[in-house]
Structures are given as C-alpha cells and as structure tokens.
Write an enzyme that holds these catalytic residues in place. Sequence first.
Site: not given
Length: 509
Positions: A265, A340, A374
């Site tokens: 990321e 995300k 993440c």
Amino acid sequence: MQAKIKKVELRNLQIEDYKELKKSMIKSYPELEDSYWKEEDIEKILSMFPDGQLVILADKKVVGAAFSLIVDEVLVDKNPDYAKITGNFTFSTHNPKGEILYGIDVFIHPDYRGLRLGRRLYDARKELCEKLNLKAIVFAGRIPNYNKHAEELTPKKYIEKVKRKELHDPVLSFQLSNDFHVMRIMKNYLPGDSDSKEFAVLLEWNNIYYDESPQLINTQKSIIRIGLIQWQMRPLINLDALFEQAEFFIDAISGYKSDFALFPELFIAPLMADYNHLSEPDAIRELAKYADPIRKKFQELAISYNINIISGSMPYLENGTLYNVGFLCKRDGTSEMYYKIHITPNEVLHWGMKGGSQIKTFDTDCGKIGIMICYDVEFPEQSRIMADEGMNILFVPFLTDNQSGYIRVKHCAQARAIENECYVAIAGCVGNLPKVNNMDIQYAQSAVFTPSDFAFPSTGIKAETTPNTEMTLIVDVDLNLLKELHEHGSARILKDRRTDLYEIRKINS
C-alpha cells in the site's frame, strides 16, 4: 466371527477370479435368489470396462468387489431401475464418453466386514473417477433395515433418521459416512429385495476436480506461485526512479516464474517529498496525478515479464473525491481497478480520503482472487462476500507505521484465511521516509497465510519475510488443497454456516 488376515490386496478383477467371486457373492446376498453374477456377464463387463471392476483379496481369496459402468448423465436423470441402468445385463448403457461413473454392485463377504475393506473399494472408485475426469459417482443403494420400520416410517422419514444417526442402516449409513449424499428415493429398483421393500436410495459423490472442458493449452494451474515485495521506503528523485526500482523487483520475481507480484500500500509515497511544502491534503492530491502513468507502466511490465501485477495502492482523484486505489495489471495486457473500502481515521483526518463502494473479485488465469487494502482486512464481512464468489487467494497490500498496527493486520489476515478457507498474501513497506509528512516510519513482515488443517502448515503460516528488511518472498500455494478442504476438511467452515439463521450479502451489486 471376523476373519484374521495376513495380507490384503486391492486390484482390478480378472476372469480367473470368478469362482472365488461367485462364492463371496452368494455369502453376501443370502436373501436374494440367483444373487451371483454369471461368468459370461463378468467376461462381458471386463471386455468393455476392465478399469471399473475392482476386487479385494484377503490372503489371495476374493472377499469383496465393486463393479462400475460409465453412463450418460441424462440416463441417471431418467430415474432408471437396475435393469435399465445395466441394459438388462448387456451393459449396453456403458459409454466411455459419458459423464458418470455408475456403481452397479459392491459387496464384502460377511466374514470380512468391519475391517474397512469396503472403504478401500470406495476410495479406489473415487480415484478412478478423478483419473478419468468424470463428473460424479452415482449408484442406487439398498436400505436393508427398512423392513423393520416400514409400518411406521415412510422411506423418506427412514432416510432422515439414518442421516441424523437415530437409526442405523448397514448400507446407507456406510454410504453417508463416505461423503455420498442422497439424490432421491427410487421405487421398485431391485425386484425381490424384501429387506428394502424394493426401495433404493440414489446416492452421489461429486468429483471436485472435474473439468467440463479440458484444454491442452492455457489450462488453469493448481500450483500458483506468488511473489511478495517488501518495499524499502527511500527518497526517489522522480517517477522514472520509482519505475526503475519496481521493474527490478518484477524482473527478479518473474525470473522465478511467479504468477503474481504484490506491491505494498502507498509504496509510491516517496514521490510526495516534492510537495512537502504543501498541506497534507494538497500534497496527497498532487501524488494522485501519478496513478494513471503507473497503471500504464505496470500494464507494460505485466506483458513484458509475463506476470500478473497487483500494484499495491496509491491516491486517486475521481470527480474531485480522493480514493485509495490499486490496479490489477494482468499479463494479457488488461487491467482492473480496486478501491480501499474502509478508510482509517488517520486517512480521513490528514488527507480527507473516502472509501470505495464496490466489493468485487477478479478473474485471472490463475483463478478467482480478491484484493483488499490494509484496513479492509480487519472487517470480516468483506472477504466473506469474496469467498462466496469463489475467491481462492486474497491479496492484501498494507502500510503500518508500528508493530501494533502490523499485528492487527497480521492476525486479521490469518483469521480471514481460516474462516474463508483461502490463502492470504500480505505485503508491506519498511524503513523510514524523511521529508514526507505523515509517512515517517513503517513496519512490516510480509507473509502468506493458509487455512488451519492437516494439509497446511500447523502454524497457518506458509512463509514470511524477515521483519523490517527489504526483500522478496516467493511462495507456492496449491489450489487443489483448498478444494479438498472445502469438501473433506476436519472443519468445513464455509459449508457449516447456519445460513438459515444469518447471511452476509452485498447491498449494492
């Protein structure tokens, strides 16, 4: 009284076995008149399908057998009786190009029962079904204890009680314990079977490795090689410097014939140093202008190095809104974007980022994959939806600044591997990054996690890197092990969900 055995042998039936075979069949079916097969029948079926006829020998004596034909699936769907399925014992229904391995007989001599010899025959049938790339094993099983309960129970109720282990049936209970499931009840299947009241249960075992359209080239592999890049944050003078470093890793990983390269990321954060004089929201928006050039370059590299590249993540402006996105650049030259979904408090506070609104999986030449960035991995619902769509490998590019943040990612990723019966690969950034606000320090230990069962590492960790050191990690994962786990694992988490009580679904498809 159970016989004592010195040696057991499982092999294909031979015509020389007939006399011993006849004796065992007569002993196995005392309630049926003319219960044994005629020698000419054995000769005929051996001439047509020798691989499908199996025997168990105990000290060179035939004590059990399993006979099979290959038939068309449409014949099974027509609900045939025993005479029809065998072509009135002519075996004319046998079709080498059919889809179903149909079991027409299986027995164990009564003196040799309780030794799990029948299980050996069934396991050999399953291996044959897989070897021949057949869709399923199907057969009609007797229910010999039904006559004891016929006055108070219908066949359906009887079968339900056997399934719940409230009743025991020597045939049906055995079949269910061997992963066969009930398709339907058949009437007048075997005339003269008074113990079963002439009822039978059509049972099926599905071949999870069946390939409906086998290909000679471009076949989907079962062993997938994953390359993880644990990226060292370092000052970069421009975009070309980033491309040079990225290509170095892609070259190294593809040299080992990896199928995927996974970047972390926000690994492009060093390019934000040129904008450190701006406010944090303005600086990250300047960084977003690199997203499209990076996508185009990674598409070129994916083609050049014959590898699927997961580009970690980077800021991306869309109609004035800032997202955290990445690109799946496939080796066929196409690309897809992923967002995300869950944005951390820090990303909202310092950068004003917004989460994406689409949960999706991706089809690749190595099967279906999922990608979560993440913080997303800390929300189990998202990956469960992906698992329901057939995801086998979940890729998680991440960025954590300290060990406690990393531990959240690590343990949640391991949980996702177990609960979704899939592989999870995580890759992060390491080191320090001076002169870039809000990106000072990083901590990572990249890894590939597995489900927790006998076929996998006892720790659930396939491999992991040295913490906080720039390096690559190359790992092979076996998709066939996942198929086995889904169907035959000691815990079958996806199958055993109580979907009658709860469900997880997309709101916007």
